[in-house]
Structure formats: structure tokens, C-alpha cells
Scaffold this active site. Structure first.
Site, PDB file in Angstrom:
ATOM      1  N   GLY A 140      15.626  -4.690  -0.517  1.00  0.00           N
ATOM      2  CA  GLY A 140      15.323  -4.349  -1.905  1.00  0.00           C
ATOM      3  C   GLY A 140      14.030  -4.948  -2.409  1.00  0.00           C
ATOM      4  N   ALA A 141      13.241  -5.500  -1.502  1.00  0.00           N
ATOM      5  CA  ALA A 141      11.990  -6.155  -1.902  1.00  0.00           C
ATOM      6  C   ALA A 141      10.925  -5.901  -0.848  1.00  0.00           C
ATOM      7  CB  ALA A 141      12.204  -7.652  -2.090  1.00  0.00           C
ATOM      8  N   GLY A 142      10.211  -4.779  -1.049  1.00  0.00           N
ATOM      9  CA  GLY A 142       9.111  -4.458  -0.157  1.00  0.00           C
ATOM     10  C   GLY A 142       7.809  -4.821  -0.839  1.00  0.00           C
TER      11      GLY A 142
ATOM     12  N   THR B  41       1.442  -1.740   1.582  1.00  0.00           N
ATOM     13  CA  THR B  41       1.102  -0.317   1.550  1.00  0.00           C
ATOM     14  C   THR B  41      -0.310  -0.114   0.997  1.00  0.00           C
ATOM     15  OG1 THR B  41       1.929   0.022  -0.691  1.00  0.00           O
ATOM     16  CG2 THR B  41       3.518   0.269   1.128  1.00  0.00           C
TER      17      THR B  41
ATOM     18  N   HIS C  44      -7.798  18.459  21.082  1.00  0.00           N
ATOM     19  CA  HIS C  44      -6.994  18.653  22.294  1.00  0.00           C
ATOM     20  C   HIS C  44      -6.148  19.922  22.236  1.00  0.00           C
ATOM     21  CE1 HIS C  44      -8.051  14.491  23.226  1.00  0.00           C
ATOM     22  NE2 HIS C  44      -7.517  14.660  24.422  1.00  0.00           N
ATOM     23  N   GLY C  45      -6.014  20.511  21.039  1.00  0.00           N
ATOM     24  CA  GLY C  45      -5.211  21.726  20.919  1.00  0.00           C
ATOM     25  C   GLY C  45      -3.753  21.461  21.243  1.00  0.00           C
ATOM     26  N   GLY C  46      -3.120  22.406  21.894  1.00  0.00           N
ATOM     27  CA  GLY C  46      -1.697  22.279  22.226  1.00  0.00           C
ATOM     28  C   GLY C  46      -1.398  21.072  23.082  1.00  0.00           C
TER      29      GLY C  46
ATOM     30  N   GLU D 291       1.871  -4.409   6.372  1.00  0.00           N
ATOM     31  CA  GLU D 291       0.869  -5.368   5.875  1.00  0.00           C
ATOM     32  C   GLU D 291       0.499  -5.066   4.414  1.00  0.00           C
ATOM     33  OE1 GLU D 291      -0.116  -7.940   7.518  1.00  0.00           O
ATOM     34  OE2 GLU D 291       0.070  -7.523   9.650  1.00  0.00           O
TER      35      GLU D 291
END
Length: 383
Positions: A129-131, A365, A338-340, A363
Site C-alpha cells: 500500500g506504499a509505492g 516511477t 527486425h520485423g516479425g 527506482e
């Protein structure tokens, strides 16, 4: 003004590059698949002095400072983000809190083991609950004779369950906001301490990220870092360094993504020739290279400021903000070039793309970085 590495720093870079190329890069996909950085890699990094690069020799460190540390992180990140994150959690923030806030006695007791890799460190601030809102912290530390008794839970802890030493933040005074937080050195064998299973993550899978729990953990009073109530200041000072070194990780990953894209563009043939002849591809490569140049320049300039003991809190937030978002742009273009094939897990670009997403979150946001920068600007009333 001098913008070149010293001979000693160049030798350090070359050593780190050889190690990354020969021992990490060949197993990087395996590290990602198995969600584990092998112990022999950590042991080798310790033997090379990487576990204590930033710390002075008096604590058995290598004495290369933040600049040397960033040089090595860049090279490791070119090979494997997970490996660099394990090192970052240990050195940039876990042990760094002890180095920045510890007494001489604490530093002599704990840093040599960290600097030599005999023990791994971690940094425990975030809670369920604390970011970003550290003031919402609920983990408590209550005085009991010669001990502090810790109760609570931390989450998203890099090196959780692996680390031997944790820099832990807990509330020592209720109703005091960030001024009621203090910092403690907690050792993994203390009774009542435990770690949850590793989280299953999108990227940086080789680094362990866990919850850790405190059930009446009795921590000796001489394990408090700094003074009572200064925990938030300790955390922010430590994160200044962590955010800076994260910039070096972004530089390394971006350089590797660019190099892989150049190679692919020269090898992949379409419309009668290599796609490197196409202006659309050339423009992407040019934009990627420009981002890398800016990332590298600001990271190493700020690392130099750190080593010169100059204020660098605002610049560190800028490094974290800019480099993390620039890396996202670079790896996204790399997938496009690089495509697909860039979307397939058998190619390293797919892993780089997944690994890069976290850098805008941990570190602190990027939204928090913008607040840090703006508040510092408004406080100083000038750039």
C-alpha cells in the site's frame, strides 16, 4: 573539458565487456527462461571486483566510484538486463544505503562482505500500500530495550530471498508522515524474517523479486542507519544514486539494441537489396543513435558529478526519466527494424523489449521523477 575515460577506466570497460560477451551473453536467454542468474556468474563478478566497484578500498571495494560502476553496468546490460539488475539491487541501493548513512562502525562491519560478494544486499522500501507514496508505509519498528521490533511486509524487493543483508525502512513514529520513518539493517537469519516466492514477471526474469515479511523481528539498536526519523532522507539519497546507475543500464541495453538493428538491416534483403538501403529504416537507425548519444552523455556527466561530490539529485531524476523513456523508444524501433523476427522469442530483441518496460516504473516511477525535477526547479527558482 575532458570526455574520455582514463586508461584505468578503459581497462575496466574492456574487462567487463569480455566477461559480458563470453560468459553472460551466451546464456542470457537461459537466464530469462530459467528465471535465475547462476551462482557462478555472481561468483565471477565478485572475483572481478564488480560487487564493490563504487566503494572505497578501505571497505574492500574496488574504488572506481560511480563512474566506474556505470561503465561496468553498461557492459553487463548489453548482455543481460537481469544480471545488471541483480548487481544494481545489491550495490546501487542495498549496500549503498549503508555506505551513505552508516556509521564508520557499521560500514566496516557490513560493507566488506557486500563489496567482495560474500554477502548480497537488498533495499526494502516499497509496500503493498506504499509505492510512490512512502508516507503510507505501514511496516513498524517499536523500541524494546536494546532492540527494535519490526512487523510488516515489503513488496517488489529486488534480490528478495537471495540477499543476506537488507536496508529496511519502517515507521518509528505514528502520524509523522515521512518524518516518522527510520532505516534498519536487517540480516536474513534474524528470527521472524522471511521471504515469499519469486514473482513471475514480464521481463528481468532472472532477478528475484519477492515480498519479504517481518514477524516480531528483533533488530539490535546498533543496526539503525542514520538517526531516528531520517529514513525518508536516507531512501531519497540512496535512490539518487540508484536512478543514476539505472541510466547506465539503459545506455547498455539501447546500444545493444541499436547494434543488433544495424546488423539485421545490413543482412535482411527486401526489394532487391538489404533493408539498410531504405530511407525508412535509415531514419529509425538515426533516431535510435541520437537517443543513445543523449543517454550516454547525460549519464556519464551525472556520474562524474556524483564522484565530484556535487549536488546531482535533480540531474539523477532527469537521467532516470530521459534514459528510461529513450530506451523504450529505441527497443520499440529495434523490433520494427527486425520485423516479425523481432517479435519471436528466439531473437534477443524480444527479450530486450520485455526487459525495458520496467525501467519507467522502478527506482521511482517517471511521474515521480517529473515531480522531483519540477519541485527542485521551483525551489531554486532557476535552472
Amino acid at each position: 573539458m575532458e570526455f574520455t575515460f582514463t586508461e584505468e577506466q578503459t581497462m575496466l570497460r574492456d574487462m567487463a565487456r569480455r566477461f559480458a560477451e563470453t560468459e553472460i551473453k551466451p546464456i542470457a536467454a537461459e537466464i530469462d527462461l530459467n528465471s535465475e542468474v547462476p551462482n557462478h556468474i555472481l561468483k565471477k563478478m565478485a572475483e572481478l571486483g564488480f560487487m564493490g566497484l563504487v566503494f572505497p578500498e578501505e571497505y574492500e571495494g574496488s574504488g572506481f566510484g560511480e563512474l566506474g560502476y556505470c561503465i561496468v553496468l553498461e557492459e553487463l546490460s548489453r548482455a543481460c538486463a537481469s544480471t545488471s539488475v541483480v548487481l544494481g539491487g545489491h550495490e546501487s541501493i542495498g549496500a549503498m544505503a549503508i555506505y551513505l548513512a552508516g556509521t564508520e562502525e557499521q560500514k566496516k562491519k557490513f560493507l566488506p562482505d557486500c563489496a567482495t560478494g560474500r554477502k548480497i544486499a537488498a533495499f526494502a522500501l516499497t509496500e503493498p500500500g506504499a509505492g510512490s507514496d512512502a508516507a503510507a508505509m505501514r511496516t513498524t519498528a517499536v523500541e524494546d530495550g536494546d532492540f527494535w521490533v519490526l512487523n510488516g511486509q515489503k513488496t517488489f524487493i529486488t534480490n528478495g530471498g537471495v540477499a543476506d543483508i537488507y536496508s529496511v525502512f519502517a515507521r518509528t513514529d505514528a502520524g509523522s508522515g515521512t518524518k516518522g520513518i527510520s532505516t534498519f539493517i536487517v540480516e536474513k537469519d534474524m528470527e521472524g524474517f522471511s521471504a515469499g516466492p519469486p514473482e513471475k514477471k514480464m521481463g528481468i526474469r532472472g532477478s528475484h523479486t519477492t515480498d519479504i515479511f517481518f514477524d516480531n523481528v528483533r533488530v539490535p539498536k546498533d543496526h539503525m542507519l542514520g538517526v531516528r526519523g531520517d529514513g525518508f532522507k536516507v531512501a531519497m539519497k540512496t535512490l539518487d544514486v540508484g536512478r543514476l546507475s539505472l541510466g547506465a543500464q539503459c545506455v547498455g541495453a539501447a546500444k545493444e539494441a541499436l547494434d543488433l538493428s544495424i546488423q539485421h538491416a545490413n543482412q535482411r534483403a527486401q526489394f532487391g537489396g538489404p533493408i539498410s538501403r531504405l530511407q525508412a529504416v535509415q531514419f529509425m537507425l538515426a533516431e535510435m543513435a541520437t537517443e543513445v548519444y543523449a543517454m550516454e552523455s547525460m549519464t556519464y556527466r551525472t556520474a562524474w558529478m556524483c564522484d565530484q561530490k556535487m549536488p546531482f539529485s535533480r540531474q539523477s531524476a532527469m537521467v532516470k526519466l530521459f534514459c528510461s523513456e529513450a530506451l523504450d523508444k529505441v527497443v520499440d524501433r529495434a523490433v520494427q527494424v527486425h520485423g516479425g523476427m523481432g517479435y519471436m522469442s528466439e531473437y534477443p530483441i524480444e527479450r530486450f523489449y520485455r526487459d525495458a518496460r520496467i525501467v519507467r516504473i522502478f527506482e521511482g516511477t517517471n511521474e515521480i521523477q517529473r515531480l522531483v525535477i519540477a519541485r527542485d526547479l521551483l525551489k531554486s527558482q532557476k535552472y
